[in-house]
Design a protein around this motif. Sequence first.
Motif, PDB file in Angstrom:
ATOM      1  N   ASN A  63       0.825  -1.209   0.000  1.00 22.32           N
ATOM      2  CA  ASN A  63       0.000   0.000   0.000  1.00 22.32           C
ATOM      3  C   ASN A  63       0.859   1.260   0.000  1.00 22.32           C
ATOM      4  O   ASN A  63       0.564   2.235  -0.697  1.00 22.32           O
ATOM      5  CB  ASN A  63      -0.959  -0.018   1.190  1.00 22.32           C
TER       6      ASN A  63
ATOM      7  N   SER B 232     -14.671  -0.394   3.140  1.00 21.07           N
ATOM      8  CA  SER B 232     -13.497  -1.135   2.639  1.00 21.07           C
ATOM      9  C   SER B 232     -13.933  -2.502   2.115  1.00 21.07           C
ATOM     10  O   SER B 232     -13.531  -2.937   1.030  1.00 21.07           O
ATOM     11  CB  SER B 232     -12.470  -1.349   3.756  1.00 21.07           C
TER      12      SER B 232
ATOM     13  N   ARG C 280      -2.496   0.100   8.047  1.00 23.71           N
ATOM     14  CA  ARG C 280      -3.065  -0.161   6.714  1.00 23.71           C
ATOM     15  C   ARG C 280      -4.102  -1.296   6.765  1.00 23.71           C
ATOM     16  O   ARG C 280      -4.136  -2.164   5.892  1.00 23.71           O
ATOM     17  CB  ARG C 280      -1.979  -0.500   5.687  1.00 23.71           C
TER      18      ARG C 280
ATOM     19  N   THR D 289      -6.540  -3.497  -7.686  1.00 19.74           N
ATOM     20  CA  THR D 289      -6.874  -3.260  -6.280  1.00 19.74           C
ATOM     21  C   THR D 289      -6.093  -2.091  -5.694  1.00 19.74           C
ATOM     22  O   THR D 289      -6.558  -1.490  -4.739  1.00 19.74           O
ATOM     23  CB  THR D 289      -6.622  -4.495  -5.387  1.00 19.74           C
TER      24      THR D 289
ATOM     25  N   VAL E 121      -9.932  -4.335   1.986  1.00 12.71           N
ATOM     26  CA  VAL E 121     -10.356  -4.299   0.577  1.00 12.71           C
ATOM     27  C   VAL E 121      -9.848  -5.554  -0.142  1.00 12.71           C
ATOM     28  O   VAL E 121     -10.620  -6.274  -0.785  1.00 12.71           O
ATOM     29  CB  VAL E 121      -9.810  -3.041  -0.146  1.00 12.71           C
ATOM     30  N   SER E 122      -8.551  -5.818  -0.023  1.00 10.39           N
ATOM     31  CA  SER E 122      -8.020  -6.941  -0.806  1.00 10.39           C
ATOM     32  C   SER E 122      -8.479  -8.287  -0.258  1.00 10.39           C
ATOM     33  O   SER E 122      -8.756  -9.212  -1.036  1.00 10.39           O
ATOM     34  CB  SER E 122      -6.504  -6.866  -0.956  1.00 10.39           C
TER      35      SER E 122
ATOM     36  N   THR F 122      -7.425   0.245  -2.737  1.00 10.62           N
ATOM     37  CA  THR F 122      -6.807   0.247  -1.402  1.00 10.62           C
ATOM     38  C   THR F 122      -6.234   1.632  -1.089  1.00 10.62           C
ATOM     39  O   THR F 122      -6.305   2.084   0.051  1.00 10.62           O
ATOM     40  CB  THR F 122      -5.688  -0.811  -1.300  1.00 10.62           C
TER      41      THR F 122
ATOM     42  N   GLU G 293      -7.328   4.311   1.999  1.00 11.03           N
ATOM     43  CA  GLU G 293      -6.293   4.788   2.914  1.00 11.03           C
ATOM     44  C   GLU G 293      -6.172   6.314   2.864  1.00 11.03           C
ATOM     45  O   GLU G 293      -5.871   6.952   3.881  1.00 11.03           O
ATOM     46  CB  GLU G 293      -4.959   4.098   2.603  1.00 11.03           C
TER      47      GLU G 293
ATOM     48  N   PRO H 211      -6.900  -0.887   3.738  1.00 16.45           N
ATOM     49  CA  PRO H 211      -6.484  -1.466   2.456  1.00 16.45           C
ATOM     50  C   PRO H 211      -6.510  -2.997   2.481  1.00 16.45           C
ATOM     51  O   PRO H 211      -6.930  -3.640   1.515  1.00 16.45           O
ATOM     52  CB  PRO H 211      -5.046  -0.959   2.283  1.00 16.45           C
TER      53      PRO H 211
END
Length: 299
Positions: free
Chosen positions: A16, A193, A50, A72, A56-57, A76, A80, A53
């Motif tokens: 990230n 997210s 983080r 992604t 999200v992934s 992400t 953030e 992020p």
Amino acid sequence: VNDAFQATLLAGATRNQQALRRLLPDNSAAGALSGLLEAAHYSLDTGGKRIRPLLVSLSSRAVRGADALPATDHLTCAIELIHTYSLIHDDLPAMDDDDLRRGRPSLHKAYDEATAILVGDGLQARAFELLAEAPGISDARKIAMIRTLAGAAGLHGMVGGQFIDITATGTNMSLEQLQAMHALKTGALIRASLALGGIAAGASAQQLHDLDEYGTHIGLAFQVVDDILDVEGDTQTLGKTQGKDSEANKPTYVKLLGLDGAKAEATRLLGEALRALEGFGESADPLRDLAAYIVARNH
Ligand code: IPE
Ligand code: IPE
Ligand code: MG
Ligand code: MG
Ligand code: MG
């Protein structure tokens, strides 16, 4: 929290950080804007777990398994950027008046208040630009993501929660009111997210619902633990000033339920979060690990 998951955390944070450098270039040669860009990177380049992020992934991974999702990094980084903007503004003298963030002087201390306000504003706008620019994702999905993030960040989301926090400081809140505040100020971006990862991955309505249910519980748990750490943590490990909440007479879970009560609530919320993922197989294991980490963390 197991070693493999620690490695996932570290890899996610590093990725990230690198993606942010790429997607928010620090062309300090840009003359008049050099101070602004340098200040933006001052806040973005250091520390930060983080977690958003990673949500999200891992959300898209829960839906698609190992099948990697394109683009992604744009998603992400968008989340953030919103989160970092919220911290920069949260630390301002008019808000929490905090001098330390991510182990360094807060942005308004390292630079000045005007710069901190403007950097926050600029990071927020760039977040939506990144979603609009995300490669390999259909316009319909991009609009759904932009709408989700805007709602979560705005008046009825994080900003609304921050308003309640500021206006309720020094008052006594009921547990329901406290929960409603936490759900907005912290829960909304955490749910967003998960939604971003899910939408981009083409999750079904049921999957989006389950991810949101998980996010609701883990989002609340996140702020409950943040309140606990304000009491039990130490400034060095936290990278922010310990004891600020009680000093400012903030409404917190610890204030209302006591330390043991707050810890029991975090554990209960973890159980609810895991239950919400029952419809997913192994592909959601990293999300399960992340939930456990959120409750067990020491910073
Ligand atoms: C702190 O968030 C503010 C809250 C919403 C509780 P984090 O604990 O995720 O802060 P960083 O990103 O790791 O610094
Ligand atoms: C902050 O809550 C939530 C947001 C920034 C939206 P806190 O004020 O408790 O966060 P910290 O403890 O300063 O990180
Ligand atoms: Mg605050
Ligand atoms: Mg604060
Ligand atoms: Mg806090």
